[in-house]
Design an enzyme around this catalytic site. Sequence first.
Site, PDB file in Angstrom:
ATOM      1  N   LYS A  12       0.836  -1.134   0.010  1.00 20.96           N
ATOM      2  CA  LYS A  12       0.070  -0.157   0.003  1.00 20.96           C
ATOM      3  C   LYS A  12       0.799   1.344   0.071  1.00 20.96           C
ATOM      4  CE  LYS A  12      -3.670  -2.283   2.409  1.00 20.96           C
ATOM      5  NZ  LYS A  12      -4.779  -2.343   3.318  1.00 20.96           N
ATOM      6  N   TYR A  52     -12.009  -2.401  -3.712  1.00 20.49           N
ATOM      7  CA  TYR A  52     -12.690  -2.677  -2.433  1.00 20.49           C
ATOM      8  C   TYR A  52     -14.221  -2.625  -2.068  1.00 20.49           C
ATOM      9  CZ  TYR A  52      -8.256  -2.247   0.183  1.00 20.49           C
ATOM     10  OH  TYR A  52      -6.995  -2.582   0.846  1.00 20.49           O
ATOM     11  N   PHE A  60     -15.634   3.249   7.116  1.00 14.15           N
ATOM     12  CA  PHE A  60     -14.076   3.871   6.831  1.00 14.15           C
ATOM     13  C   PHE A  60     -13.819   3.839   5.284  1.00 14.15           C
ATOM     14  CE2 PHE A  60     -13.973  -0.720   7.716  1.00 14.15           C
ATOM     15  CZ  PHE A  60     -13.573  -1.286   6.702  1.00 14.15           C
ATOM     16  N   ARG A 105       2.571  -7.350   9.163  1.00 11.92           N
ATOM     17  CA  ARG A 105       2.016  -6.115   9.885  1.00 11.92           C
ATOM     18  C   ARG A 105       2.455  -6.146  11.345  1.00 11.92           C
ATOM     19  NH1 ARG A 105      -4.076  -7.445   7.286  1.00 11.92           N
ATOM     20  NH2 ARG A 105      -3.860  -6.136   5.492  1.00 11.92           N
ATOM     21  N   ASN A 115      -2.091  -0.012   7.358  1.00 10.54           N
ATOM     22  CA  ASN A 115      -1.599  -1.405   7.690  1.00 10.54           C
ATOM     23  C   ASN A 115      -0.841  -1.736   6.551  1.00 10.54           C
ATOM     24  OD1 ASN A 115      -3.585  -1.994   5.961  1.00 10.54           O
ATOM     25  ND2 ASN A 115      -4.647  -3.108   7.185  1.00 10.54           N
ATOM     26  N   GLU A 129      -9.200 -10.267  -8.078  1.00 12.22           N
ATOM     27  CA  GLU A 129      -8.062  -9.166  -7.711  1.00 12.22           C
ATOM     28  C   GLU A 129      -7.132  -9.076  -8.921  1.00 12.22           C
ATOM     29  OE1 GLU A 129      -9.023  -8.939  -3.251  1.00 12.22           O
ATOM     30  OE2 GLU A 129      -6.939  -9.466  -3.821  1.00 12.22           O
TER      31      GLU A 129
HETATM   32  P1  RTP Z   1      -7.030  -5.920   3.067  1.00 10.57           P
HETATM   33  O1  RTP Z   1      -8.156  -6.237   2.249  1.00 10.57           O
HETATM   34  O2  RTP Z   1      -6.330  -4.499   2.671  1.00 10.57           O
HETATM   35  O3  RTP Z   1      -5.969  -6.801   2.930  1.00 10.57           O
HETATM   36  O4  RTP Z   1      -7.209  -5.837   4.317  1.00 10.57           O
HETATM   37  P2  RTP Z   1      -8.130  -7.080   5.191  1.00 10.57           P
HETATM   38  O5  RTP Z   1      -8.698  -8.134   4.232  1.00 10.57           O
HETATM   39  O6  RTP Z   1      -7.417  -7.484   6.302  1.00 10.57           O
HETATM   40  O7  RTP Z   1      -9.101  -6.123   5.829  1.00 10.57           O
HETATM   41  P3  RTP Z   1     -10.462  -5.630   5.300  1.00 10.57           P
HETATM   42  O8  RTP Z   1     -11.843  -5.725   6.274  1.00 10.57           O
HETATM   43  O9  RTP Z   1     -11.013  -6.164   3.894  1.00 10.57           O
HETATM   44  O10 RTP Z   1     -10.298  -4.024   4.932  1.00 10.57           O
HETATM   45  C1  RTP Z   1      -9.530  -3.488   3.960  1.00 10.57           C
HETATM   46  C2  RTP Z   1      -8.864  -2.513   4.453  1.00 10.57           C
HETATM   47  O11 RTP Z   1      -9.693  -1.427   5.176  1.00 10.57           O
HETATM   48  C3  RTP Z   1      -8.832  -0.664   6.253  1.00 10.57           C
HETATM   49  N1  RTP Z   1      -9.828  -0.893   7.284  1.00 10.57           N
HETATM   50  N2  RTP Z   1      -9.677   0.344   8.142  1.00 10.57           N
HETATM   51  N3  RTP Z   1     -11.757   0.230  11.178  1.00 10.57           N
HETATM   52  C4  RTP Z   1     -11.137   0.834  10.067  1.00 10.57           C
HETATM   53  O12 RTP Z   1     -10.838   1.996  10.238  1.00 10.57           O
HETATM   54  C5  RTP Z   1     -10.612   0.090   9.163  1.00 10.57           C
HETATM   55  N4  RTP Z   1     -11.145  -1.333   9.037  1.00 10.57           N
HETATM   56  C6  RTP Z   1     -10.445  -1.679   7.827  1.00 10.57           C
HETATM   57  C7  RTP Z   1      -7.591  -1.378   6.193  1.00 10.57           C
HETATM   58  O13 RTP Z   1      -6.746  -0.642   5.507  1.00 10.57           O
HETATM   59  C8  RTP Z   1      -7.890  -2.852   5.760  1.00 10.57           C
HETATM   60  O14 RTP Z   1      -6.682  -3.504   5.410  1.00 10.57           O
END
Ligand code: RTP
Length: 150
Positions: A12, A52, A60, A105, A115, A129
Amino acid sequence: MSTTERTYIMVKPDGVQRGLVGKIITRFEERGYKIVALKFVQPTEEHLEKHYADLRNKPFFPGLIKYMASGPVVAIVFEGLDAVKTGRAMLGATNPLASPIGSIRGDFCLAVGRNIIHGSDSVESANKEIALWFPEGITEWKSVFENWIY
Ligand code: RTP
């Protein structure tokens, strides 16, 4: 599970700004995963909204899109045994504070909104993707080390 399973990994904008691209790629290469696609790209908000799309109703989401569009990212496809699940384990949890030491991380960041890395969460998401980020296709090649890894 197959030795040609693929996952989409993305460093990122904060990972790029902090100069962590090399360390992240090294972890995957040292584990035995093979790069089959890689590019440095400034994503548009429109492209990120597609990536996304599942999160569009989350509070968020607008902040996430702004953060992800704030600078270039490194888009990578790694190939190897159990690439999706093992790739996620190598990343750690979404919240860096809940990520084990030794995960990417867990070792390199602190805040959920910064992150540093993305990894596909299922083979189905990985396929979507990879098609979104590499519409031009990927490079098939055989590593001479494969006989030593498998
Ligand atoms: P990613 O898709 O980026 O690999 O992350 P992930 O599956 O671990 O998590 P996901 O739930 O898909 O969330 C995507 C990204 O959104 C941001 N996020 N911010 N509470 C918050 O402020 C929040 N929750 C998620 C993070 O950058 C997360 O990686």
